[in-house]
Design a protein around this motif. Structure first.
Motif, PDB file in Angstrom:
ATOM      1  N   TRP A  16       0.821  -1.216   0.000  1.00  0.00           N
ATOM      2  CA  TRP A  16       0.000   0.000   0.000  1.00  0.00           C
ATOM      3  C   TRP A  16       0.859   1.272   0.000  1.00  0.00           C
ATOM      4  CZ3 TRP A  16       0.504   3.334   4.186  1.00  0.00           C
ATOM      5  CH2 TRP A  16       1.157   2.813   5.298  1.00  0.00           C
ATOM      6  N   LEU A  17       2.148   1.149   0.322  1.00  0.00           N
ATOM      7  CA  LEU A  17       3.022   2.321   0.337  1.00  0.00           C
ATOM      8  C   LEU A  17       3.364   2.806  -1.067  1.00  0.00           C
ATOM      9  CD1 LEU A  17       5.510   1.222   3.138  1.00  0.00           C
ATOM     10  CD2 LEU A  17       3.846   3.080   3.292  1.00  0.00           C
ATOM     11  N   ARG A  53      10.725   9.782   5.513  1.00  0.00           N
ATOM     12  CA  ARG A  53       9.488  10.516   5.261  1.00  0.00           C
ATOM     13  C   ARG A  53       8.804   9.945   4.019  1.00  0.00           C
ATOM     14  NH1 ARG A  53       8.805  14.825   8.532  1.00  0.00           N
ATOM     15  NH2 ARG A  53      10.649  15.600   9.632  1.00  0.00           N
ATOM     16  N   TRP A  54       7.569   9.505   4.204  1.00  0.00           N
ATOM     17  CA  TRP A  54       6.767   8.957   3.111  1.00  0.00           C
ATOM     18  C   TRP A  54       5.985  10.105   2.499  1.00  0.00           C
ATOM     19  CZ3 TRP A  54       1.265   7.121   3.141  1.00  0.00           C
ATOM     20  CH2 TRP A  54       0.965   6.381   1.989  1.00  0.00           C
ATOM     21  N   VAL A  55       6.261  10.417   1.228  1.00  0.00           N
ATOM     22  CA  VAL A  55       5.686  11.597   0.599  1.00  0.00           C
ATOM     23  C   VAL A  55       5.066  11.210  -0.735  1.00  0.00           C
ATOM     24  CG1 VAL A  55       7.399  13.099   1.673  1.00  0.00           C
ATOM     25  CG2 VAL A  55       7.818  12.232  -0.633  1.00  0.00           C
ATOM     26  N   PHE A  56       4.195  12.082  -1.242  1.00  0.00           N
ATOM     27  CA  PHE A  56       3.678  11.955  -2.606  1.00  0.00           C
ATOM     28  C   PHE A  56       4.370  13.012  -3.435  1.00  0.00           C
ATOM     29  CE2 PHE A  56       0.797  12.476  -6.180  1.00  0.00           C
ATOM     30  CZ  PHE A  56       0.465  11.154  -6.461  1.00  0.00           C
ATOM     31  N   ASP A  57       5.241  12.572  -4.328  1.00  0.00           N
ATOM     32  CA  ASP A  57       6.038  13.483  -5.142  1.00  0.00           C
ATOM     33  C   ASP A  57       5.290  13.745  -6.445  1.00  0.00           C
ATOM     34  OD1 ASP A  57       7.909  14.831  -6.650  1.00  0.00           O
ATOM     35  OD2 ASP A  57       9.592  13.662  -5.921  1.00  0.00           O
ATOM     36  N   CYS A  58       4.778  14.956  -6.605  1.00  0.00           N
ATOM     37  CA  CYS A  58       4.007  15.292  -7.807  1.00  0.00           C
ATOM     38  C   CYS A  58       4.843  16.101  -8.799  1.00  0.00           C
ATOM     39  CB  CYS A  58       2.745  16.066  -7.446  1.00  0.00           C
ATOM     40  SG  CYS A  58       3.029  17.559  -6.485  1.00  0.00           S
ATOM     41  N   HIS A  60       7.254  14.895 -10.734  1.00  0.00           N
ATOM     42  CA  HIS A  60       7.576  14.092 -11.919  1.00  0.00           C
ATOM     43  C   HIS A  60       6.908  12.735 -11.743  1.00  0.00           C
ATOM     44  CE1 HIS A  60      10.464  11.759  -9.491  1.00  0.00           C
ATOM     45  NE2 HIS A  60      10.762  12.928  -8.956  1.00  0.00           N
ATOM     46  N   ASP A  61       6.198  12.276 -12.769  1.00  0.00           N
ATOM     47  CA  ASP A  61       5.558  10.965 -12.730  1.00  0.00           C
ATOM     48  C   ASP A  61       4.964  10.733 -11.346  1.00  0.00           C
ATOM     49  OD1 ASP A  61       4.714   8.472 -13.510  1.00  0.00           O
ATOM     50  OD2 ASP A  61       6.643   7.498 -13.159  1.00  0.00           O
ATOM     51  N   PRO A  62       3.930  11.476 -10.954  1.00  0.00           N
ATOM     52  CA  PRO A  62       3.466  11.515  -9.564  1.00  0.00           C
ATOM     53  C   PRO A  62       3.319  10.129  -8.935  1.00  0.00           C
ATOM     54  CG  PRO A  62       2.236  13.064 -10.895  1.00  0.00           C
ATOM     55  CD  PRO A  62       3.073  12.270 -11.852  1.00  0.00           C
ATOM     56  N   ARG A  63       3.951   9.971  -7.778  1.00  0.00           N
ATOM     57  CA  ARG A  63       3.906   8.703  -7.057  1.00  0.00           C
ATOM     58  C   ARG A  63       4.391   8.921  -5.635  1.00  0.00           C
ATOM     59  NH1 ARG A  63       8.583   8.070 -10.469  1.00  0.00           N
ATOM     60  NH2 ARG A  63      10.504   7.886  -9.244  1.00  0.00           N
ATOM     61  N   THR A  64       4.159   7.930  -4.789  1.00  0.00           N
ATOM     62  CA  THR A  64       4.674   7.989  -3.431  1.00  0.00           C
ATOM     63  C   THR A  64       6.136   7.553  -3.412  1.00  0.00           C
ATOM     64  OG1 THR A  64       3.803   5.767  -3.039  1.00  0.00           O
ATOM     65  CG2 THR A  64       2.454   7.622  -2.312  1.00  0.00           C
ATOM     66  N   GLU A  65       6.883   8.128  -2.469  1.00  0.00           N
ATOM     67  CA  GLU A  65       8.297   7.806  -2.300  1.00  0.00           C
ATOM     68  C   GLU A  65       8.647   7.865  -0.816  1.00  0.00           C
ATOM     69  OE1 GLU A  65      10.541  10.716  -4.436  1.00  0.00           O
ATOM     70  OE2 GLU A  65       9.807  10.109  -6.415  1.00  0.00           O
ATOM     71  N   VAL A  66       9.729   7.235  -0.430  1.00  0.00           N
ATOM     72  CA  VAL A  66      10.378   7.514   0.852  1.00  0.00           C
ATOM     73  C   VAL A  66      11.495   8.488   0.533  1.00  0.00           C
ATOM     74  CG1 VAL A  66      11.662   6.587   2.799  1.00  0.00           C
ATOM     75  CG2 VAL A  66       9.791   5.269   1.810  1.00  0.00           C
ATOM     76  N   HIS A  67      11.271   9.760   0.905  1.00  0.00           N
ATOM     77  CA  HIS A  67      12.161  10.834   0.465  1.00  0.00           C
ATOM     78  C   HIS A  67      12.106  12.002   1.459  1.00  0.00           C
ATOM     79  CE1 HIS A  67      13.444  13.582  -3.170  1.00  0.00           C
ATOM     80  NE2 HIS A  67      14.245  13.683  -2.135  1.00  0.00           N
ATOM     81  N   PRO A  68      13.152  12.160   2.273  1.00  0.00           N
ATOM     82  CA  PRO A  68      14.398  11.394   2.272  1.00  0.00           C
ATOM     83  C   PRO A  68      14.334  10.184   3.201  1.00  0.00           C
ATOM     84  CG  PRO A  68      14.611  13.249   3.757  1.00  0.00           C
ATOM     85  CD  PRO A  68      13.234  13.356   3.145  1.00  0.00           C
ATOM     86  N   ALA A  69      15.191   9.201   2.934  1.00  0.00           N
ATOM     87  CA  ALA A  69      15.322   8.021   3.783  1.00  0.00           C
ATOM     88  C   ALA A  69      16.367   8.300   4.860  1.00  0.00           C
ATOM     89  CB  ALA A  69      15.729   6.807   2.961  1.00  0.00           C
TER      90      ALA A  69
END
Length: 335
Positions: A16-17, A53-58, A60-69
């Motif tokens: 789900w992440l 930090r679990w974020v939704f990066d919009c 580029h190619d919007p998706r969830t990321e762990v950014h920064p780890a």
């Protein structure tokens, strides 16, 4: 660059992440700002645990990321000498913690991990956990054993302080194991030189913030053209070029790169990988593995049987696009 970029295939309970990104099925992980040492990186195939930090990066190619780890833990099996000096297969757990992995800080907290031991060897072997690198007082564990299955370690790592960084290497093996029937031999892989056939400066570059299918790539912001190149030998990283100025037709010595020790059985083969880029654009650059802005960003090859590669014979590898040739040698080393 010493930034960390990972694409992680998540376990089912963590699926789900990974949200968005069209056909994207992996979770992207980034630790930036030059804060992740090359030698601590995981390699493809490792089992990893990441926290950040679990974020939704919009952007580029919007998706969830762990950014920064802020925490990256990796597990893999390898040969190591036990406390009696005899080699055995062990599980190695590497953990890098950093409260400042990017522009945004991440306070560190205790890390709990479940780590399987390798298969139990012959003899009256008792499971053993050793802290090989890092403050041992920060690591505690319990061992659970069930008949017919390898033991399991429940490991807790306390960060030395909420703000800061630390690296741990923890080895899970056995005490009292019988000597292995086919003991491994000690080798050393030494890098010789890089021959640059095409410095890639004429390749299309991307414009910062504009998609990769830009119609006029010549509008991109110019980069330095310098090369960053790293190698993986089995499970060890080496930095070959660090923003080095290269030119077509040039040859660049790698004599200052430390050889990679390899402990391997006679039946094992040598695997090598190269990753890196030419900084033709501050945002993206040209991949040294593909010769363009498209992926893949790592090239891996089976170099052959270690026993056949030894000793002192110069080996070479040139990727399909032919921009460079890497030379290296394999020699015997002290166990």
């Amino acid at each position: 660059s010493h930034d960390l970029l990972l694409d992680v295939e998540v376990d089912q309970e963590s699926a789900w992440l990974a949200v968005g990104g069209g056909a994207w099925t992996l979770l992207h992980v980034e630790a930036e700002a030059g804060a992740f040492p090359v030698e601590y990186r995981p390699v493809p195939g490792d089992r990893v645990t990441v926290a950040g930090r679990w974020v939704f990066d919009c952007g580029h190619d919007p998706r969830t990321e762990v950014h920064p780890a802020a925490v990256v833990a990796s597990e893999y099996e390898d040969w190591r000498a036990d406390i009696a000096g005899m080699p055995q297969r062990v599980k190695i757990l590497q953990v890098w913690m950093n409260s400042a992995p990017g522009m945004v800080g991440v306070p560190l907290a205790p890390l709990d991990l479940r780590v399987d031991f390798p298969s139990r060897p012959r003899g009256q072997a008792d499971p053993l956990v050793q802290v090989a690198v890092g403050p041992s007082a920060a690591v505690t564990w319990t061992i659970q054993s069930e008949p017919g299955s390898p033991p399991v370690a429940r490991v807790r790592i306390e960060p030395p302080e909420p703000d800061g960084s630390a690296y741990f290497e923890i080895v899970l093996g056995y005490e009292g194991a019988a000597p292995t029937r086919n003991p491994p031999a000690a080798y050393a892989v030494a890098f010789d030189r890089i021959m640059v056939h095409d410095d890639l400066r004429r390749k299309a570059r991307n414009t910062t913030g504009v998609p990769l299918d830009l119609a006029w790539p010549q509008l991109g912001f110019p980069g330095t053209g310098r090369w960053v190149m790293q190698a993986i030998v089995n499970h060890s990283w080496r930095s070959l070029l660090d923003f080095a100025a290269v030119e077509s037709g040039g040859t660049y010595s790698l004599a200052d790169v430390p050889p990679v020790p390899v402990l391997a059985a006679s039946s094992e083969r040598l695997s090598l990988s190269i990753t890196g880029y030419a900084e033709n654009d501050p945002s993206d650059g040209v991949e040294l593995t593909s010769g363009g802005t498209h992926r893949p960003n790592m090239v891996t090859w089976d170099a052959g049987w270690l026993a056949d590669l030894c000793c002192g014979k110069v080996q070479t590898f040139t990727p399909d696009h032919g921009a460079w040739t890497l030379s290296y040698t394999v020699n015997r080393a002290a166990p």
